[in-house]
Design an enzyme around this catalytic site. Structure first.
Site, short mmCIF file in Angstrom:
data_model
loop_
_atom_site.label_atom_id
_atom_site.label_comp_id
_atom_site.label_asym_id
_atom_site.label_seq_id
_atom_site.Cartn_x
_atom_site.Cartn_y
_atom_site.Cartn_z
N ASP A 36 -6.69 0.58 103.37
CA ASP A 36 -6.23 1.77 104.08
C ASP A 36 -4.93 1.44 104.81
OD1 ASP A 36 -6.14 4.13 105.87
OD2 ASP A 36 -8.25 4.38 105.33
N VAL A 60 -1.93 2.71 98.30
CA VAL A 60 -2.51 2.82 96.95
C VAL A 60 -1.47 3.14 95.88
CG1 VAL A 60 -4.81 3.43 97.79
CG2 VAL A 60 -3.14 5.26 97.28
N CYS A 86 -11.31 6.84 97.97
CA CYS A 86 -11.36 7.97 98.90
C CYS A 86 -9.99 8.29 99.50
CB CYS A 86 -12.34 7.68 100.04
SG CYS A 86 -14.07 7.59 99.54
N SER A 148 -12.53 17.05 94.35
CA SER A 148 -12.79 18.11 95.32
C SER A 148 -13.21 19.34 94.54
CB SER A 148 -11.52 18.42 96.12
OG SER A 148 -11.65 19.65 96.82
N TYR A 161 -2.67 20.26 95.66
CA TYR A 161 -3.94 19.58 95.91
C TYR A 161 -4.89 19.77 94.73
CZ TYR A 161 -8.11 18.09 98.49
OH TYR A 161 -9.25 17.44 98.90
N LYS A 165 -6.48 16.84 92.23
CA LYS A 165 -7.92 16.63 92.10
C LYS A 165 -8.41 16.99 90.70
CE LYS A 165 -8.53 15.13 96.28
NZ LYS A 165 -8.91 13.71 96.52
N PHE A 194 -16.48 19.35 104.01
CA PHE A 194 -17.07 18.22 104.72
C PHE A 194 -16.39 17.99 106.06
CE2 PHE A 194 -19.55 17.33 101.13
CZ PHE A 194 -20.44 16.29 101.42
N THR A 196 -14.53 15.98 107.96
CA THR A 196 -13.61 14.86 107.85
C THR A 196 -12.48 15.06 108.85
OG1 THR A 196 -12.26 15.96 106.18
CG2 THR A 196 -14.14 14.66 105.38
#
Length: 255
Positions: A36, A60, A86, A148, A161, A165, A194, A196
């Site tokens: 991370d 990443v 993730c 997602s 987005y 995904k 969720f 988050t």
């Protein structure tokens, strides 16, 4: 694979779904490396969870950064047999808004982190996983990706987005087929709404209202439920090449 024998690389592991996955693995006797950019959170988790977890600051999208994280994990634990991707970002921007086109660099950034970053980790991690000693069922490892429900039910303003995904969903089966002969499974989780860090800026009233959109249970998902599913995927050898919606049966409306 047994969760207690799992050594997992978890990208985005310093918060949200990734943190919950790390906690679940450690609590069940496994080991984990947190990959991370959030250095403060990552180090805090290491202090809290103990010697079976390490943190490596990782971008990443950068090959050298990911390779360094893999090397440090192997140096610490000897090998790894699971990857949970993730890491990702969100963006809300219409294709055209107020007579102005969607910013192309914003689109590229989301694709680069969410989709290309995921594949970058997969390809480099799998290169080392293929030489693992197989277990009694021939498994050398498992890779879990995070998509997602936006991959299927993209809302207004989610072009970038949803594309990122949707790409993760689309590459799940071919990568599973690529790695099948090496005994490495590939499964994707597509979470719904969720709790988050994305929702941290919302009021409690707004959070409850969002949760009521979910048929059952009528609430936001909690990250630990993602961690539970990740464990089930790790432990069930027949789960492969599939995307699993974790969404309480929600189907997102246009807005």
């Amino acid at each position: 694979m047994n969760i207690s024998e799992t050594i997992a690389l978890v990208t985005g592991g310093a918060s949200g779904l990734g943190e919950a996955t790390v906690r679940n693995i450690i609590e069940n006797g496994g080991k984990a490396a947190i990959l991370d950019l959030a250095e403060e959170n990552g180090k805090r988790l290491v202090e809290e969870l103990g010697e079976n977890v390490i943190y490596v600051k990782t971008n990443v999208t950068d090959e050298a950064s990911v390779q360094n994280a893999l090397n440090e994990t192997v140096q610490k634990f000897g090998s790894y047999n699971a990857v949970v991707n993730c890491a990702g970002i969100g963006l809300a921007q219409k294709t055209v808004s107020r007579n102005k086109a969607h910013d192309l660099q914003d689109f590229v950034k989301v694709i680069n982190i969410n989709l290309i970053g995921t594949f970058n980790v997969i390809r480099l991690a799998a290169e080392q996983m293929v030489v693992n000693e197989p277990n009694d069922q021939g498994e050398r490892g498992v890779i879990i990706n995070t998509a997602s429900v936006a991959a299927f039910d993209g809302q207004i303003g989610q072009a970038a987005y949803s594309a990122s995904k949707g790409g993760i969903v689309g590459m799940t089966l071919p990568i599973a087929r690529d790695l099948a002969k090496s005994g490495i499974r590939v499964v994707t989780i597509a979470p719904g709404l969720f709790e988050t860090p994305l929702f941290n800026t919302l009021s409690e009233e707004a959070r409850v209202a969002l949760g009521k959109q979910v048929p059952f249970p009528s609430r936001l998902g909690v990250p630990a439920e993602y961690g539970q599913l990740a464990q089930a995927i790790i432990e069930n050898p027949m789960l492969n090449g599939e995307t699993i919606r974790l969404d309480g049966a929600i189907r997102m409306q246009p807005k």
